[in-house]
Motif scaffolding. Structure first.
Motif, mmCIF file in Angstrom:
data_model
loop_
_atom_site.group_PDB
_atom_site.id
_atom_site.type_symbol
_atom_site.label_atom_id
_atom_site.label_comp_id
_atom_site.label_asym_id
_atom_site.label_seq_id
_atom_site.Cartn_x
_atom_site.Cartn_y
_atom_site.Cartn_z
ATOM 1 N N SER A 272 0.828 -1.208 0.000
ATOM 2 C CA SER A 272 0.000 0.000 0.000
ATOM 3 C C SER A 272 0.862 1.258 0.000
ATOM 4 O O SER A 272 0.429 2.297 -0.489
ATOM 5 C CB SER A 272 -0.946 0.006 1.188
ATOM 6 N N ILE B 3 2.616 8.208 10.390
ATOM 7 C CA ILE B 3 1.294 7.958 9.808
ATOM 8 C C ILE B 3 1.237 6.563 9.187
ATOM 9 O O ILE B 3 0.290 5.804 9.406
ATOM 10 C CB ILE B 3 0.949 9.036 8.758
ATOM 11 N N ILE B 4 2.266 6.225 8.409
ATOM 12 C CA ILE B 4 2.269 4.931 7.732
ATOM 13 C C ILE B 4 2.374 3.789 8.735
ATOM 14 O O ILE B 4 1.646 2.789 8.641
ATOM 15 C CB ILE B 4 3.409 4.874 6.695
ATOM 16 N N GLU C 188 -0.914 3.400 10.686
ATOM 17 C CA GLU C 188 -1.927 2.708 9.889
ATOM 18 C C GLU C 188 -1.675 1.206 9.853
ATOM 19 O O GLU C 188 -2.601 0.397 10.014
ATOM 20 C CB GLU C 188 -1.935 3.268 8.472
ATOM 21 N N ILE D 265 -4.266 -1.650 11.397
ATOM 22 C CA ILE D 265 -4.822 -2.688 10.531
ATOM 23 C C ILE D 265 -4.462 -4.079 11.050
ATOM 24 O O ILE D 265 -5.289 -4.981 11.112
ATOM 25 C CB ILE D 265 -4.345 -2.490 9.076
#
Length: 108
Positions: free
Chosen positions: A2, A26-27, A30, A34
């Motif tokens: 992603s 941020i990455i 995330e 998940i």
């Protein structure tokens, strides 16, 4: 995967003033959310399966006492979140270091 698909979005974030550390955070955040959500779904499904085995006819007596303790459930979710962190770190680090122009020119 992603991260590679969203290189242009990362470039836009950098244009808006996000630092490399913020993009990395941020990455990684995330990825952790998940994977922890996947771990939580797995624990819930395991609890349902254990409850079904407790109610059904058992070939072994141990199946009537089968349960997942809260400590084990928490550990499973924590391990899932850690795996998400470890697996996303290198792509996130590379994406956070990409220059703005290279990110905006990316056509993948």
């Amino acid at each position: 995967m992603s991260v590679r698909e969203r290189i242009r979005e990362i470039g836009v974030l950098k244009v808006l003033g996000f630092t490399n550390g913020m993009v990395l955070g941020i990455i990684l955040g995330e990825a952790i959310v998940i994977s922890a959500a996947g771990g939580l779904i797995g624990v819930l499904l395991a609890n349902l399966l254990a409850a079904g085995l407790r109610r059904g006819p058992a070939y072994m007596e141990q199946l009537h006492t089968l349960q997942i303790s809260p400590a084990v459930a928490f550990l499973c979710v924590a391990v899932a979140a850690f795996i998400g962190l470890v697996s996303a770190y290198i792509p996130a680090f590379q994406a956070s270091r990409i220059p703005i122009l290279s990110a905006l020119r990316n056509t993948d």
